[in-house]
Design an enzyme around this catalytic site. Sequence first.
Site, PDB file in Angstrom:
ATOM      1  N   SER A  63       0.794  -1.243   0.000  1.00  0.00           N
ATOM      2  CA  SER A  63       0.000   0.000   0.000  1.00  0.00           C
ATOM      3  C   SER A  63       0.819   1.282   0.000  1.00  0.00           C
ATOM      4  O   SER A  63       0.261   2.359  -0.191  1.00  0.00           O
ATOM      5  CB  SER A  63      -0.935   0.030   1.200  1.00  0.00           C
ATOM      6  OG  SER A  63      -1.989  -0.858   0.993  1.00  0.00           O
ATOM      7  N   LYS A  66       0.287   3.193  -3.028  1.00  0.00           N
ATOM      8  CA  LYS A  66      -0.949   3.976  -3.231  1.00  0.00           C
ATOM      9  C   LYS A  66      -0.661   5.474  -3.239  1.00  0.00           C
ATOM     10  O   LYS A  66      -1.403   6.251  -3.841  1.00  0.00           O
ATOM     11  CB  LYS A  66      -1.969   3.660  -2.127  1.00  0.00           C
ATOM     12  CG  LYS A  66      -2.533   2.236  -2.173  1.00  0.00           C
ATOM     13  CD  LYS A  66      -3.380   1.988  -0.925  1.00  0.00           C
ATOM     14  CE  LYS A  66      -3.971   0.597  -0.888  1.00  0.00           C
ATOM     15  NZ  LYS A  66      -4.598   0.296   0.423  1.00  0.00           N
ATOM     16  N   TYR A 188      -4.347  -2.627  -9.928  1.00  0.00           N
ATOM     17  CA  TYR A 188      -4.172  -2.471  -8.479  1.00  0.00           C
ATOM     18  C   TYR A 188      -3.203  -3.525  -7.924  1.00  0.00           C
ATOM     19  O   TYR A 188      -2.293  -3.206  -7.148  1.00  0.00           O
ATOM     20  CB  TYR A 188      -5.541  -2.567  -7.792  1.00  0.00           C
ATOM     21  CG  TYR A 188      -5.466  -2.574  -6.287  1.00  0.00           C
ATOM     22  CD1 TYR A 188      -5.242  -1.396  -5.582  1.00  0.00           C
ATOM     23  CD2 TYR A 188      -5.579  -3.767  -5.565  1.00  0.00           C
ATOM     24  CE1 TYR A 188      -5.136  -1.398  -4.196  1.00  0.00           C
ATOM     25  CE2 TYR A 188      -5.485  -3.779  -4.190  1.00  0.00           C
ATOM     26  CZ  TYR A 188      -5.265  -2.601  -3.513  1.00  0.00           C
ATOM     27  OH  TYR A 188      -5.158  -2.608  -2.135  1.00  0.00           O
ATOM     28  N   TYR A 240      -4.540   3.785   8.285  1.00  0.00           N
ATOM     29  CA  TYR A 240      -5.907   3.280   8.458  1.00  0.00           C
ATOM     30  C   TYR A 240      -6.441   3.644   9.833  1.00  0.00           C
ATOM     31  O   TYR A 240      -6.338   4.805  10.227  1.00  0.00           O
ATOM     32  CB  TYR A 240      -5.959   1.764   8.181  1.00  0.00           C
ATOM     33  CG  TYR A 240      -5.141   1.404   6.973  1.00  0.00           C
ATOM     34  CD1 TYR A 240      -5.512   1.860   5.718  1.00  0.00           C
ATOM     35  CD2 TYR A 240      -3.950   0.695   7.085  1.00  0.00           C
ATOM     36  CE1 TYR A 240      -4.740   1.588   4.600  1.00  0.00           C
ATOM     37  CE2 TYR A 240      -3.169   0.415   5.970  1.00  0.00           C
ATOM     38  CZ  TYR A 240      -3.579   0.871   4.738  1.00  0.00           C
ATOM     39  OH  TYR A 240      -2.807   0.602   3.652  1.00  0.00           O
ATOM     40  N   VAL A 258       1.214  -3.727   3.861  1.00  0.00           N
ATOM     41  CA  VAL A 258       1.183  -5.022   4.562  1.00  0.00           C
ATOM     42  C   VAL A 258       2.429  -5.874   4.317  1.00  0.00           C
ATOM     43  O   VAL A 258       2.567  -6.933   4.911  1.00  0.00           O
ATOM     44  CB  VAL A 258      -0.073  -5.885   4.266  1.00  0.00           C
ATOM     45  CG1 VAL A 258      -1.309  -5.342   4.926  1.00  0.00           C
ATOM     46  CG2 VAL A 258      -0.275  -6.098   2.785  1.00  0.00           C
TER      47      VAL A 258
END
Length: 304
Positions: A63, A66, A188, A240, A258
Amino acid sequence: MDYKKIIYKSFRVTEQLKDRGQLATYIPELARVDPSMFGVHMITMDGKHYGLGDHQQKFSIQSIAKVLSLTLAYHLLGEKIWKRLGVEPSGTKFDSLILLETFEGIPRNPFVNSGALVICDILISELDDAPAEFLNFVRELSGLSTLSYSDHIADSEKATGYRNIAMCNFIKSFGNIDNEPEEVLDFYFDLCSLELNCEQVAKTFGYLANGGCKINDGKRVITKSQAKRLNALMLTCGFYDESGEFAFKVGLPGKSGVGGGIVAVYPNNYSIAVWSPGLNKKGNSYIGMKFLEELTTHSELSIF
Ligand code: GLN
């Protein structure tokens, strides 16, 4: 500031922690990583490098990527992108579907999986070949001209990516995905599969520590205002439902993945990457977070 000494001290303290968290097993390839890995690399604005431990070992940035896809979309389309997603902390895990129902397919922010899927959709619509052009963008930022997606990681995630597949279809049902879910998901999974080492991550994200310009050659990537906004998003949403905790304990904009990596920036001072694959319950690197807490505590420097 004697960063060398502070990094060394923070590393030694953190290294001794017995609990290192758990590997992300829902992506089979990530479950195969050696859990004892621990590396850190800092690059300062004046070009100094400080690396320790397994900082030259490549890992799956997941991530963390991102931020890069968001950067490209923001650069290409500007403020228009915020019609498709929000800028609010979600208070939920990265792969939660709950708020998509409440907000009718508008993801809370670009760093939860739903938001990153919408950004992928935007890039596919905007570019002729989004996966190739995004890869070139990351090659340019990192200086790694032969960087490629890691098929074995992307395939591994795709084979077990039931939640992301459900999520992408769910968002499409609200009309907030324009392209075919399969194409959006493939892109993705590709971007999540990128593998870099700590030094390369710290270098790639230098533009966020440097007002939107690359550190090594000063080339502008995004405007100063966009860099400020991306840093604000990393601070409020980068971890998050642990973003508050990271701001509270570390006090820097950052982004986790992760794969156990974390990138953090102290604007106008440094960019730093830390990697340890064991995760805490919120899906963030267990000792990576602890290391950064030590670092900002001992240096007494944070954005606050
Ligand atoms: N590829 C991962 C997923 O979609 C990314 C999640 C993460 O790094 N937090 O589940």
